[in-house]
Design an enzyme around this catalytic site. Structure first.
Site, PDB file in Angstrom:
ATOM      1  N   HIS B 265       0.838  -1.212   0.000  1.00  0.00           N
ATOM      2  CA  HIS B 265       0.000   0.000   0.000  1.00  0.00           C
ATOM      3  C   HIS B 265       0.873   1.263   0.000  1.00  0.00           C
ATOM      4  O   HIS B 265       0.734   2.140  -0.855  1.00  0.00           O
ATOM      5  CB  HIS B 265      -0.909  -0.029   1.239  1.00  0.00           C
ATOM      6  CG  HIS B 265      -1.831   1.142   1.355  1.00  0.00           C
ATOM      7  ND1 HIS B 265      -3.161   1.080   1.016  1.00  0.00           N
ATOM      8  CD2 HIS B 265      -1.619   2.417   1.770  1.00  0.00           C
ATOM      9  CE1 HIS B 265      -3.726   2.267   1.215  1.00  0.00           C
ATOM     10  NE2 HIS B 265      -2.805   3.094   1.684  1.00  0.00           N
ATOM     11  N   GLU B 266       1.785   1.319   0.952  1.00  0.00           N
ATOM     12  CA  GLU B 266       2.642   2.509   1.049  1.00  0.00           C
ATOM     13  C   GLU B 266       3.550   2.600  -0.172  1.00  0.00           C
ATOM     14  O   GLU B 266       3.883   3.694  -0.635  1.00  0.00           O
ATOM     15  CB  GLU B 266       3.453   2.482   2.350  1.00  0.00           C
ATOM     16  CG  GLU B 266       2.625   2.344   3.639  1.00  0.00           C
ATOM     17  CD  GLU B 266       1.463   3.317   3.733  1.00  0.00           C
ATOM     18  OE1 GLU B 266       1.536   4.404   3.124  1.00  0.00           O
ATOM     19  OE2 GLU B 266       0.462   2.990   4.417  1.00  0.00           O
ATOM     20  N   HIS B 269       1.763   4.499  -2.841  1.00  0.00           N
ATOM     21  CA  HIS B 269       1.904   5.955  -2.656  1.00  0.00           C
ATOM     22  C   HIS B 269       3.293   6.424  -3.085  1.00  0.00           C
ATOM     23  O   HIS B 269       3.450   7.438  -3.761  1.00  0.00           O
ATOM     24  CB  HIS B 269       1.719   6.330  -1.175  1.00  0.00           C
ATOM     25  CG  HIS B 269       0.308   6.236  -0.681  1.00  0.00           C
ATOM     26  ND1 HIS B 269      -0.735   6.879  -1.282  1.00  0.00           N
ATOM     27  CD2 HIS B 269      -0.219   5.602   0.400  1.00  0.00           C
ATOM     28  CE1 HIS B 269      -1.863   6.629  -0.612  1.00  0.00           C
ATOM     29  NE2 HIS B 269      -1.569   5.851   0.417  1.00  0.00           N
ATOM     30  N   GLU B 295      -4.706   7.765  -3.083  1.00  0.00           N
ATOM     31  CA  GLU B 295      -5.200   6.515  -2.500  1.00  0.00           C
ATOM     32  C   GLU B 295      -5.503   5.489  -3.595  1.00  0.00           C
ATOM     33  O   GLU B 295      -5.381   4.283  -3.365  1.00  0.00           O
ATOM     34  CB  GLU B 295      -6.449   6.803  -1.654  1.00  0.00           C
ATOM     35  CG  GLU B 295      -6.936   5.635  -0.823  1.00  0.00           C
ATOM     36  CD  GLU B 295      -6.053   5.322   0.383  1.00  0.00           C
ATOM     37  OE1 GLU B 295      -5.090   6.078   0.654  1.00  0.00           O
ATOM     38  OE2 GLU B 295      -6.320   4.306   1.051  1.00  0.00           O
TER      39      GLU B 295
END
Lengths: 503, 503
Positions: B265-266, B269, B295
């Site tokens: 997830h990170e 980003h 997101e």
């Protein structure tokens, strides 16, 4: 305008400074390599914001209400002695900071930046001529800096005072000229004796090494609640705040001592910061008084305590247990002797506590001569080799192991090296006083209790910040002005015993 | 004044911003606990310096030479389309930044600071009434903020636009009202079927977990030269610079998935930041366009790819090898099913990808009602429980597991939650376009090659920064305006297959 209002105003610059320190800590520990360009821009921006704060009219007006900036006379004499001292120090900094024009500071930064690159290349290629034109510019800028800052006796005074307020070149010259001959003589006497036959070289797991360093730091009084230990290329202590102390160390897989001694050394610096009066954050009272006194704290812990028999009487059994394969058959006495091997070396950072200051004195004499113009930059390699040979009895086979070994000159840090030796001298003088006050200190240390040392140093040194100039502080604590004698007494007692050299 | 001069001027604020980000990263990862007070002062100081830069007359003059600040008309039409777009965005930010008076910003910060403390206590003690008076103040300040910022249709628009430029409450209402019923229906249908019988609970060594996360990040395209992965209480991605990306993750010793999915997830980003045009550092072109689009990048990687069968076809054998004791007897298919278990939960951060958005829609409806004044703060616990029960078919037994679970309201972050669902919707819509463009993408992913995804996203999204507003960007890439349909199609296809639910 009250003292508290002035303090509040100055907290902005202190916060900016501490952010700069964090940027540096991150750079040295965790920053991804490709961020380097942006980090340089970060640091330049913060430096310019800090400079703006330090030289602002707003600050000058606020300070000027409490102390006459021209004459130095305190206007509000109802202030406490520490607060009056803080005003004197604020004024000292201000008068210095406004002297250097922004254009000069920029030029200095640009010159040292390209000079540091050139130095690196020159060292790699063992080619002094690549560094020569840069060093010429640096020396010329440092002389100009001294002229801008002004001095009474010697231009080198102005440079030294950046790091050691009120210290004079004449004082250093006198101290060092009394220190060097007996040091060289002791080295020579030791050289004639057989050294320790034991080597500590072996195999030492990195994470166990780090754990051991943390174990020692805990005994010194550190807690992860207000401190950290990380790895970096060069060990350092970076203070963000008395409650945010960042130490770093370096690990060699074949030798456990550089890591442990570095951690103790940086711990000595960090304890100084930890016991500064936090409520004065923003004022000179919450700053170490000088590099010399700061170094005295790290060297007190690293060499006088951290290389002592009582210390290892407690810590060696545990070290031996952790690294039983490499140390299992080495006795405490053998370990202690190996740890305190004296042997002239070409590289300053590898030097033991007997030879170390000879490296510094050589650098001091060369710096002083360069700044006063009595020698030329071109002469440096030859002069360097001459001094090292004269003081230590060995000759660098190359400039890489000679005058190109240190980064400091390329950074324009003339006047910095002497503070290393001042640190050693202050440390020994403090130690004599400490042992007179606590004659049974060894028993406590043998039991692993380091709190007596920590408390004594915090009580006598740390809590004052910059309230007293370095030499005054020394007199106040020890009853005597700074002298080379306690250091020589300390060395002779320790090493004549270790090496069975006659008096 | 040229564009390049304006850019240079704005690099100061961007540097200040990036220093603030480093301060936050350090706070969340390595900072000793006792430094917290000073760190708050650091961050406040940097925020005020950044605000000063953003609202300075110097900046306004520079910007005003290239774009009419009043009308928005571009003055230098010879500029490229991206540069003209940058001017529009700079103006958008400026007009917003000068509206909020410093006194209001200070009051907001002070209120949220004490409110966050109160929220923590209220949650610990499961006592909403401790938080009530604070939340009242926050809601009132947020309404005032909306009034100050101005809006055309709904006061909530002004708050949402902080995070999602040009998004309207009416658009969100329409989207979410079409999304919620089919989501709740899918959850209900799934609930009737037996879920996966396998649990992934076991024993997973922390350092091996971290190594595995780094292994996946390397496959995503990360290199330690420009990125890091550390531990923190809440996983996050902090961008210091496109070449200095700091991701964090969280490790549970009994479950390997939170760590891996957080890292992915990170990483999503961080890739967005990495492929922003670095030469535009300081301009809106080097910033993510919105939280929703940002997101969408993290969720694209985490859920659509990171919870997919092709992804684990490649990575599961290695995971199984590393954690053979816990996973040795679990097949790929069993693992994939367990990883995608759907089960209504009370806690948003524990939710799967089917139920997650129902938590968000509940929060959105409550926030909107609070801001427009159609419900009172006192009603929150009851309303909360009603929504959760209506959407998910379960009821919080306590406010701690209900309206007190999230920190966001205490921080005044009204308008933030919807961007989570926008991210999921954008991600699914992008994914449909991606699969249409690269119909054989699964083969590449099954072979562990994630470069096609990385390149497509950087090409279609990342490199534009804020050149197009979020919805325009979506239309440009996918040919359609934002819709809930691709997300519903994605979920139904995946979960009807996994749970054998009929259409």
């Amino acid at each position: 305008m009250s003292y508290q209002q002035l303090l509040k105003l100055c907290q902005t610059r202190a916060l900016l400074d501490s952010i700069s320190n964090l940027l540096e800590w991150d750079l040295e520990t965790h920053m991804p390599a490709q961020a380097i360009e942006q980090r340089a821009a970060h640091m330049e921006l913060m430096a310019s914001l800090t400079h703006k704060e330090k030289t602002s009219k707003k600050f000058a007006r606020a300070l000027g209400k409490l102390i006459d900036i021209e004459t130095g006379q305190i206007k509000d004499t109802s202030l406490s002695a520490p607060h009056q001292a803080a005003l004197v120090e604020w004024r000292r900094d201000y008068l210095r900071d406004i002297k250097l024009p922004a254009a000069f500071v920029r030029k200095f930064a640009q010159t040292t930046s390209s000079s540091a690159h050139a130095w690196k290349k020159a060292k790699e290629r063992n080619n002094f001529s690549l560094f020569l034109p840069h060093l010429k510019k640096i020396v010329s800028l440092c002389r100009k800096k001294a002229d801008i800052l002004g001095y009474q006796e010697h231009p080198y005074d102005a440079l030294v005072n950046f790091f050691e307020p009120e210290m004079k070149t004449s004082t250093l010259t006198a101290l060092f000229s009394r220190l060097q001959p007996p040091l060289s003589a002791l080295v020579q006497a030791i050289q004639k004796k057989p050294g320790p036959q034991i080597s500590l070289k072996g195999s030492y797991d990195a994470s166990k090494q780090l754990d051991f360093a943390l174990h020692v730091l805990r005994a010194m009084g550190f807690d992860p609640e207000f401190s950290r230990l990380d790895l970096s290329a060069h060990p350092m202590c970076i203070t963000i705040h008395p409650k945010d102390l960042r130490m770093t160390t370096r690990i060699y897989p074949d030798d456990p001592m550089p890591n442990i001694l570095s951690a103790i050394h940086e711990g000595g610096h960090a304890l100084y910061s930890h016991f500064l009066p936090q409520e004065e954050f923003g004022s000179p009272l919450c700053e170490p008084v000088s590099l010399g006194i700061n170094e005295s704290q790290s060297r007190f812990w690293e060499t006088i305590i951290g290389r002592s028999l009582p210390f290892w009487t407690h810590f060696y059994p545990r070290l031996q247990e952790v690294f039983s394969q490499s140390l299992g058959s080495i006795s405490l006495e053998q370990f202690y002797a190996a740890l305190n091997t004296v042997k002239p070396t070409l590289i300053r950072t590898d030097a033991d506590e007997v030879t170390y200051n000879l490296h510094i004195i050589a650098r001091f004499e060369l710096e002083k001569a360069l700044i006063e113009g009595s020698i030329q930059v071109e002469e440096i390699p030859e002069r360097w080799n001459g001094k090292i040979s004269q003081f230590l009895g060995i000759s660098p086979p190359s400039n890489r192991e000679g005058c190109l070994q240190d980064i400091h000159w390329s950074l324009g840090a003339f006047g910095y090296f002497p503070t290393y030796t001042l640190g050693n001298l202050y440390a020994a003088q403090l130690f004599e006083k400490f042992t007179a006050t606590h004659p049974r200190w060894q028993e406590r240390v043998e039991a692993g209790d380091l709190s007596q040392i920590r408390q004594w140093l915090s009580q006598e040194i740390h809590r004052f910040g910059r309230q007293y100039p370095p030499e005054k502080l020394c007199e106040k604590v020890t009853g005597n002005s700074l002298s080379e004698k306690p250091f020589l007494r300390y060395l002779e007692r320790k090493y004549r015993a270790l090496y069975h050299v006659e008096q």
